[in-house]
Write an enzyme that holds these catalytic residues in place. Structure first.
Site, PDB file in Angstrom:
ATOM      1  N   CYS A   1       0.954  -1.267   0.036  1.00  0.00           N
ATOM      2  CA  CYS A   1      -0.131  -0.086  -0.224  1.00  0.00           C
ATOM      3  C   CYS A   1       0.813   1.209   0.008  1.00  0.00           C
ATOM      4  O   CYS A   1       1.877   1.323   0.565  1.00  0.00           O
ATOM      5  CB  CYS A   1      -0.969   0.132   1.190  1.00  0.00           C
ATOM      6  SG  CYS A   1      -1.859   1.496   1.300  1.00  0.00           S
TER       7      CYS A   1
ATOM      8  N   SER B   1       0.443   3.759   1.674  1.00  0.00           N
ATOM      9  CA  SER B   1       0.489   4.181   3.113  1.00  0.00           C
ATOM     10  C   SER B   1       1.754   3.529   3.585  1.00  0.00           C
ATOM     11  O   SER B   1       2.446   4.391   4.466  1.00  0.00           O
ATOM     12  CB  SER B   1      -0.575   3.942   4.050  1.00  0.00           C
ATOM     13  OG  SER B   1      -1.811   4.585   3.414  1.00  0.00           O
TER      14      SER B   1
ATOM     15  N   HIS C   1       4.703   5.637   2.655  1.00  0.00           N
ATOM     16  CA  HIS C   1       5.046   6.999   3.096  1.00  0.00           C
ATOM     17  C   HIS C   1       6.125   6.950   4.056  1.00  0.00           C
ATOM     18  O   HIS C   1       6.893   7.734   4.670  1.00  0.00           O
ATOM     19  CB  HIS C   1       3.748   7.355   3.592  1.00  0.00           C
ATOM     20  CG  HIS C   1       2.836   8.062   2.539  1.00  0.00           C
ATOM     21  ND1 HIS C   1       3.118   8.922   1.416  1.00  0.00           N
ATOM     22  CD2 HIS C   1       1.476   7.951   2.498  1.00  0.00           C
ATOM     23  CE1 HIS C   1       2.079   9.117   0.691  1.00  0.00           C
ATOM     24  NE2 HIS C   1       1.167   8.718   1.224  1.00  0.00           N
TER      25      HIS C   1
ATOM     26  N   HIS D   1       0.172  -3.455   6.478  1.00  0.00           N
ATOM     27  CA  HIS D   1      -1.100  -3.339   7.282  1.00  0.00           C
ATOM     28  C   HIS D   1      -2.290  -3.806   6.567  1.00  0.00           C
ATOM     29  O   HIS D   1      -3.280  -3.766   6.949  1.00  0.00           O
ATOM     30  CB  HIS D   1      -1.201  -1.840   7.549  1.00  0.00           C
ATOM     31  CG  HIS D   1      -1.544  -1.028   6.293  1.00  0.00           C
ATOM     32  ND1 HIS D   1      -0.384  -0.452   5.676  1.00  0.00           N
ATOM     33  CD2 HIS D   1      -2.429  -0.286   6.135  1.00  0.00           C
ATOM     34  CE1 HIS D   1      -0.905   0.046   4.724  1.00  0.00           C
ATOM     35  NE2 HIS D   1      -2.107   0.364   4.902  1.00  0.00           N
TER      36      HIS D   1
ATOM     37  N   CYS E   1      -7.403  -2.627   3.908  1.00  0.00           N
ATOM     38  CA  CYS E   1      -7.129  -1.106   3.554  1.00  0.00           C
ATOM     39  C   CYS E   1      -7.719  -0.442   2.628  1.00  0.00           C
ATOM     40  O   CYS E   1      -8.656   0.141   2.584  1.00  0.00           O
ATOM     41  CB  CYS E   1      -5.602  -1.081   3.577  1.00  0.00           C
ATOM     42  SG  CYS E   1      -5.086   0.771   3.410  1.00  0.00           S
TER      43      CYS E   1
END
Length: 360
Positions: A38, A40, A43, A59, A162
């Site tokens: 992902c 995310s 990041h 996650h 997610c």
């Protein structure tokens, strides 16, 4: 167990041997079967967001329960589960008010007086977003996982954790979109495509996708978009407003940039709503022109699609199994844990919808 460890931001993940503790009270040990890559995660890997290190990112995962600690009530060994990065206590004011995804009660995390969940050569490995899914096993709070139908394939189930719960939640929970209404989704990655599919399920009349990459706009059309626009065109906002005779009922930003959040606000009609689910980098500011605040519009922030995890997740799995939710199109490739850095390199280019790591 094997795990992909982040030791320093901006550096490749390293495949290492990591020790995982036995489950304590209200904890669940899960054999990871699939986990999505992902943005995310990226990041944190690239240092846009801070994280304690060393850590094991990841996650968006699904697996099989191996063991449970005392007082676990929701799952049992052998259950197939999807994980969720925001475990909830169930009793705080936020949980009681139906905002479980915003719960920050410390009871969902192992106390500092207890042994660490993850260690490497005797040193603590910090758990990432309550999960650390880029590993052969996960040790999580029982309210960070939920059982799903065993007919659900693990690679598709992982996406629910997610991308799908965020995109679909932005439609079902944040927007509460009704049949015949219009929606625009900015960004046609995993989250955006899931929002498009959810809007189709909800009966939206007009579903607009805005993305700079032609291949992603093609995917958006396949997932149910009725119109697509090139995000690189300077007047894209004006194009959307013209095409919808004043803007859309709902706009959803799934990119994580201040500019696209401002675009979401601009293309929402008078009295409409703009929902921001993308992770905008720290220090970046979203600017709204004062007079537009008189238009009756709502700007809404959302974490994980404001999901009611234990209810929404099995429902989404059902949508897939009955043919309403298209998760197959979202998966760009299936890879091994050892290929994780190559997978993230592809994600940085913006070319793939979702890569999924498969564990034997």
């Amino acid at each position: 167990m094997k795990a992909a460890v982040l030791k320093q931001a901006g550096q490749p993940l390293e495949i290492c041997d990591v020790e995982i503790d036995a489950p304590g009270a209200r904890e669940v040990l899960i054999a990871t079967k699939a986990v999505g890559l992902c943005r995310s995660d990226l990041h944190f890997i690239d240092g846009v967001y801070p994280a304690l290190m060393p850590t094991i990112p990841g996650h968006e995962a699904a697996g099989i329960v191996e063991a449970v600690g005392e007082d676990v009530r929701h799952v049992a060994p052998g259950d197939h589960v999807v994980t969720f990065l925001a475990p909830f206590c169930g009793s705080c004011a936020l949980c009681a008010g139906g905002q479980q995804s915003l719960c920050q009660d410390p009871s969902t995390r192992r106390g500092d007086d207890k042994p660490p969940k993850l260690t490497m050569s005797g040193e603590t490995v910090h758990q990432f977003l309550n999960l650390s899914a880029f590993a052969e096993k996960m040790l999580v709070h029982e309210n960070a996982c939920v059982g799903i139908d065993k007919e659900m394939p693990f690679d598709r189930a992982a996406l629910l954790g997610c991308a799908v719960i965020t995109g679909a939640g932005a439609v079902f929970n944040d927007s509460k979109l009704k049949p015949g209404e219009s929606v625009a989704i900015i960004g046609a990655g995993g989250i955006g495509l899931s929002a498009i599919n959810a809007a189709k399920i909800a009966g939206a009349k007009t579903i607009i996708a805005i993305d700079p990459i032609p291949a992603k706009r093609d995917l958006a059309l396949k997932m149910g978009a009725t119109h697509v626009f090139d995000a690189t065109e300077e007047d894209v906002g004006k194009q959307v407003i013209a095409a919808t005779n004043g803007g859309v009922d709902y706009s959803i930003e799934a990119v994580g940039r201040a500019e696209t959040a401002e675009l979401a606000w601009a293309i929402a009609k008078r009295g409409g709503q703009a929902t921001i689910v993308g992770m905008i980098a720290p220090g970046k500011m979203v600017t709204l022109h004062g007079p537009t605040l008189l238009s009756g519009k709502t700007l809404k922030g959302s974490l994980m699609g404001s999901t009611h995890f234990q209810v929404d997740m099995p429902k989404l799995a059902h949508f897939y199994l009955n043919g309403q939710l298209d998760l197959d199109t979202i998966i760009a490739e299936r890879i091994a844990l050892e290929d994780i850095n190559t997978g993230f390199d592809k994600l940085r280019t913006g070319g793939d919808a979702r890569s999924v790591i498969i564990f034997d």
